[in-house]
Design a protein around this motif. Structure first.
Motif, PDB file in Angstrom:
ATOM      1  N   CYS A 152       0.934  -1.254   0.008  1.00 46.72           N
ATOM      2  CA  CYS A 152       0.036   0.017   0.152  1.00 46.72           C
ATOM      3  C   CYS A 152       0.965   1.297   0.045  1.00 46.72           C
ATOM      4  CB  CYS A 152      -0.695   0.053   1.374  1.00 46.72           C
ATOM      5  SG  CYS A 152      -2.184  -1.406   1.288  1.00 46.72           S
ATOM      6  N   GLU A 153       1.914   1.406   0.747  1.00 42.93           N
ATOM      7  CA  GLU A 153       2.773   2.377   1.041  1.00 42.93           C
ATOM      8  C   GLU A 153       3.389   2.761  -0.425  1.00 42.93           C
ATOM      9  OE1 GLU A 153       6.706   3.669   3.560  1.00 42.93           O
ATOM     10  OE2 GLU A 153       5.983   1.672   3.621  1.00 42.93           O
ATOM     11  N   ILE A 154       3.869   1.633  -0.905  1.00 47.80           N
ATOM     12  CA  ILE A 154       4.658   1.830  -2.397  1.00 47.80           C
ATOM     13  C   ILE A 154       3.701   2.259  -3.396  1.00 47.80           C
ATOM     14  CG2 ILE A 154       6.386   0.826  -4.047  1.00 47.80           C
ATOM     15  CD1 ILE A 154       7.544   1.615  -1.195  1.00 47.80           C
ATOM     16  N   GLY A 155       2.575   1.337  -3.362  1.00 50.12           N
ATOM     17  CA  GLY A 155       1.461   1.616  -4.074  1.00 50.12           C
ATOM     18  C   GLY A 155       1.084   3.108  -4.329  1.00 50.12           C
ATOM     19  N   THR A 156       0.975   3.757  -3.535  1.00 44.00           N
ATOM     20  CA  THR A 156       0.749   5.340  -3.201  1.00 44.00           C
ATOM     21  C   THR A 156       1.635   5.964  -3.867  1.00 44.00           C
ATOM     22  OG1 THR A 156      -0.548   4.952  -1.327  1.00 44.00           O
ATOM     23  CG2 THR A 156       0.025   7.150  -1.936  1.00 44.00           C
ATOM     24  N   LEU A 157       2.917   5.681  -3.617  1.00 43.42           N
ATOM     25  CA  LEU A 157       4.070   6.259  -4.326  1.00 43.42           C
ATOM     26  C   LEU A 157       3.961   6.315  -5.765  1.00 43.42           C
ATOM     27  CD1 LEU A 157       6.823   7.874  -3.936  1.00 43.42           C
ATOM     28  CD2 LEU A 157       7.835   5.667  -3.756  1.00 43.42           C
ATOM     29  N   ILE A 158       4.053   5.141  -6.258  1.00 42.44           N
ATOM     30  CA  ILE A 158       3.968   4.857  -7.914  1.00 42.44           C
ATOM     31  C   ILE A 158       2.725   5.635  -8.346  1.00 42.44           C
ATOM     32  CG2 ILE A 158       3.859   3.110  -9.411  1.00 42.44           C
ATOM     33  CD1 ILE A 158       6.296   3.012  -8.002  1.00 42.44           C
ATOM     34  N   ILE A 159       1.583   5.682  -7.560  1.00 42.56           N
ATOM     35  CA  ILE A 159       0.174   6.394  -8.210  1.00 42.56           C
ATOM     36  C   ILE A 159       0.752   8.039  -8.449  1.00 42.56           C
ATOM     37  CG2 ILE A 159      -2.009   7.068  -7.762  1.00 42.56           C
ATOM     38  CD1 ILE A 159      -2.324   4.483  -6.594  1.00 42.56           C
ATOM     39  N   LEU A 160       1.441   8.293  -7.381  1.00 42.06           N
ATOM     40  CA  LEU A 160       1.847   9.928  -7.458  1.00 42.06           C
ATOM     41  C   LEU A 160       2.904  10.069  -8.638  1.00 42.06           C
ATOM     42  CD1 LEU A 160       2.351  10.405  -3.765  1.00 42.06           C
ATOM     43  CD2 LEU A 160       0.434  11.419  -5.055  1.00 42.06           C
ATOM     44  N   THR A 161       3.578   8.989  -8.814  1.00 41.72           N
ATOM     45  CA  THR A 161       4.710   9.184  -9.870  1.00 41.72           C
ATOM     46  C   THR A 161       4.070   9.189 -11.241  1.00 41.72           C
ATOM     47  OG1 THR A 161       6.575   8.176  -8.404  1.00 41.72           O
ATOM     48  CG2 THR A 161       6.689   8.208 -10.886  1.00 41.72           C
ATOM     49  N   SER A 162       3.016   8.135 -11.171  1.00 47.36           N
ATOM     50  CA  SER A 162       2.507   8.054 -12.708  1.00 47.36           C
ATOM     51  C   SER A 162       1.596   9.380 -13.017  1.00 47.36           C
ATOM     52  CB  SER A 162       1.406   6.909 -12.645  1.00 47.36           C
ATOM     53  OG  SER A 162       0.489   7.115 -11.702  1.00 47.36           O
ATOM     54  N   ARG A 163       1.366  10.261 -12.289  1.00 46.82           N
ATOM     55  CA  ARG A 163       0.527  11.463 -12.564  1.00 46.82           C
ATOM     56  C   ARG A 163       1.354  12.223 -13.046  1.00 46.82           C
ATOM     57  NH1 ARG A 163      -4.576  11.628 -10.114  1.00 46.82           N
ATOM     58  NH2 ARG A 163      -4.464  13.714  -9.692  1.00 46.82           N
ATOM     59  N   LEU A 164       2.662  12.260 -13.053  1.00 44.00           N
ATOM     60  CA  LEU A 164       3.725  13.330 -13.608  1.00 44.00           C
ATOM     61  C   LEU A 164       3.721  13.364 -15.151  1.00 44.00           C
ATOM     62  CD1 LEU A 164       6.617  12.701 -11.129  1.00 44.00           C
ATOM     63  CD2 LEU A 164       4.781  14.465 -10.858  1.00 44.00           C
ATOM     64  N   GLN A 165       3.698  14.484 -15.686  1.00 42.69           N
ATOM     65  CA  GLN A 165       3.813  14.550 -17.137  1.00 42.69           C
ATOM     66  C   GLN A 165       5.237  14.570 -17.547  1.00 42.69           C
ATOM     67  OE1 GLN A 165       1.007  14.887 -19.160  1.00 42.69           O
ATOM     68  NE2 GLN A 165       2.515  14.700 -20.947  1.00 42.69           N
ATOM     69  N   LEU A 166       5.617  13.487 -18.218  1.00 44.47           N
ATOM     70  CA  LEU A 166       6.890  13.368 -18.831  1.00 44.47           C
ATOM     71  C   LEU A 166       7.237  14.251 -19.918  1.00 44.47           C
ATOM     72  CD1 LEU A 166       7.058   9.415 -18.780  1.00 44.47           C
ATOM     73  CD2 LEU A 166       7.833  10.935 -16.676  1.00 44.47           C
ATOM     74  N   CYS A 167       8.587  14.790 -19.975  1.00 47.63           N
ATOM     75  CA  CYS A 167       9.205  15.331 -20.977  1.00 47.63           C
ATOM     76  C   CYS A 167      10.301  14.934 -21.599  1.00 47.63           C
ATOM     77  CB  CYS A 167       9.316  17.216 -20.587  1.00 47.63           C
ATOM     78  SG  CYS A 167      10.248  17.318 -19.413  1.00 47.63           S
ATOM     79  N   LYS A 168      10.907  13.796 -20.804  1.00 48.33           N
ATOM     80  CA  LYS A 168      12.098  13.267 -21.472  1.00 48.33           C
ATOM     81  C   LYS A 168      11.591  11.842 -21.437  1.00 48.33           C
ATOM     82  CE  LYS A 168      14.483  15.505 -18.315  1.00 48.33           C
ATOM     83  NZ  LYS A 168      15.775  15.784 -17.222  1.00 48.33           N
ATOM     84  N   PHE A 169      12.541  11.018 -22.244  1.00 44.21           N
ATOM     85  CA  PHE A 169      12.055   9.563 -22.328  1.00 44.21           C
ATOM     86  C   PHE A 169      13.258   8.627 -22.423  1.00 44.21           C
ATOM     87  CE2 PHE A 169       8.805  12.362 -24.239  1.00 44.21           C
ATOM     88  CZ  PHE A 169       7.822  11.944 -23.545  1.00 44.21           C
ATOM     89  N   HIS A 170      14.391   9.124 -21.973  1.00 51.40           N
ATOM     90  CA  HIS A 170      15.639   8.391 -21.832  1.00 51.40           C
ATOM     91  C   HIS A 170      15.858   8.072 -20.360  1.00 51.40           C
ATOM     92  CE1 HIS A 170      16.949   8.211 -26.272  1.00 51.40           C
ATOM     93  NE2 HIS A 170      16.034   9.023 -26.375  1.00 51.40           N
ATOM     94  N   LEU A 171      15.784   6.902 -19.888  1.00 49.96           N
ATOM     95  CA  LEU A 171      16.225   6.652 -18.514  1.00 49.96           C
ATOM     96  C   LEU A 171      17.693   6.434 -18.661  1.00 49.96           C
ATOM     97  CD1 LEU A 171      14.668   6.578 -15.860  1.00 49.96           C
ATOM     98  CD2 LEU A 171      14.235   4.257 -16.245  1.00 49.96           C
ATOM     99  N   ASP A 172      18.569   6.875 -17.661  1.00 48.47           N
ATOM    100  CA  ASP A 172      19.933   6.496 -17.631  1.00 48.47           C
ATOM    101  C   ASP A 172      20.099   5.454 -16.694  1.00 48.47           C
ATOM    102  OD1 ASP A 172      22.324   6.729 -18.166  1.00 48.47           O
ATOM    103  OD2 ASP A 172      22.741   8.364 -16.755  1.00 48.47           O
TER     104      ASP A 172
END
Length: 389
Positions: A152-172
């Motif tokens: 539940c704790e990590i699920g909430t964190l991932i949901i918050l991250t998924s709401r962010l708008q991406l402007c870069k698409f290369h993950l280092d």
């Protein structure tokens, strides 16, 4: 980014000279992954199949090892696939799921280590209350909490991250973590970062405080008791303490390294974080398999029984009676081997009691037996009997 099917793809740019060492990386990684699976599964199987090990301490150990399999399964298959792929890409949703599973594994590991510390604390400091405080129902509740609350704790964190708008698409990176995904956003990430810090604080510090307190109390009790009591207590606590310290070190590396990008060489920044998904899952079953006598003895017994067939050659009318399994005559041969005097040129010299046991085997099989017996042995068989000579 590929918008043809409304799916966002991320390119994994963390691989180091993959075009040169592709197959070398693949073989090493596959070997490590198979070792992790085999070592963990063996210990889990031993605990599951031996009712004498169906006790809280061993149930927690099995849960810890199962959690290791859970975490590594979220990491290694995708990494192996990338090594053999021309393009190292992943969908944004798959990346979020991988981050969720890896972070849940880490948070559950801390929770399980805390539950195991509580079990050791009660067994050593309050032995008379152990049966009352650590019931099977209590163990089930603790295991549920160790899985449910981190998810539940990590699920909430991932949901918050998924709401962010991406402007870069290369993950280092060569795998997905929440901090690296959040850095791809061009919006405000303060809420996600603050909640991530809250998760780390909530997961790590209460667990460490309780574990430190429990071990202080355990050491106090050990100092007040006999040398034999201290030896047995430390024998059960050492694997847990070693695993806890190593996991804390690797977790700190995972948290700190992404935040030091640009200040450390790229190779180190890529290798160091994945150590937490290599060494703890590999060390855990080895430590518990070798350091806990109950598990170690069961593993050796399984390896001896399943690893070979012992050929017993019984002369009768110039014909040889074939192979007899160790499993079928296990109890008899355990007693028989204790009476072996020596092994010479593939033959065993028995005392009269051993001769009587052999005659019992022959009668049980309703076959006559001569006064001599030839034991055709392999190198492994001879090695296993050398301790008797």
């Amino acid at each position: 980014m590929d918008n043809s099917s409304y799916v966002t793809y991320l390119v994994m740019d963390g691989h180091i000279e993959l075009h040169k060492y592709r197959y070398f990386y693949f073989i090493i990684t596959l070997t490590v992954y198979l070792l992790i699976i085999c070592c963990n599964v063996v210990v889990i199987f031993v605990i599951y199949t031996n009712k004498c090990l169906h006790e809280p301490m061993y149930i927690f150990i099995a849960a810890l090892l199962f959690n290791s399999l859970f975490g590594t399964t979220a990491f290694y298959p995708k990494l192996l696939s990338d090594f053999l792929s021309e393009r190292q890409v992943t969908s944004y949703s798959a990346c979020l799921f991988q981050a969720f599973f890896i972070y849940t594994y880490a948070a559950s590991e801390f929770a399980l280590l805390t539950a195991m510390a509580y079990d050791r604390y009660v067994s050593i400091c309050k032995p008379l209350q152990y049966a009352t405080l650590i019931k099977i129902s209590t163990v089930k509740k603790l295991l549920l909490c160790c899985c449910f609350f981190p998810a539940c704790e990590i699920g909430t964190l991932i949901i918050l991250t998924s709401r962010l708008q991406l402007c870069k698409f290369h993950l280092d990176r060569i795998y997905c973590n929440d901090y690296s995904i959040a850095k791809l956003s061009c919006g405000d990430t303060s809420v996600t970062n603050l909640y991530g810090l809250f998760c780390v604080t909530l997961t790590v510090f209460p667990a460490l405080i309780f574990i430190i307190y429990s071990y202080v109390r355990i050491f106090e009790i050990c100092l007040k008791n006999s040398k034999e009591f201290r030896r047995k207590a430390l024998q059960t606590c050492f694997p847990h303490l070693f695993i806890l310290i190593s996991f804390c070190v690797f977790s700190c590396i995972e948290v700190i390294t992404p935040r030091l990008e640009g200040n450390i060489p790229h190779t180190i920044s890529e290798i160091m974080p994945i150590l937490g998904l290599v060494f703890p899952p590999l060390i855990n079953p080895i430590m518990y398999g070798l350091k806990l006598q109950e598990i170690d003895s069961k593993i050796k017994k399984i390896m001896f029984n399943a690893g070979m067939k012992v050929p017993v050659l019984l002369p009768f009318s110039s014909q040889l009676v074939g192979w007899t399994s160790v499993v079928q005559l296990e109890s008899l041969f355990n007693e028989l081997f204790q009476r072996v005097w020596c092994v010479t040129s593939g033959q065993l010299i028995f005392d009269p009691a051993a001769e009587a046991l052999l005659e019992g085997v022959a009668q049980a099989k309703a076959q006559p037996i001569s006064s001599e017996m030839t034991y055709a042995t392999s190198e492994h068989s001879v090695g296993s009997l050398e301790g008797c000579c």
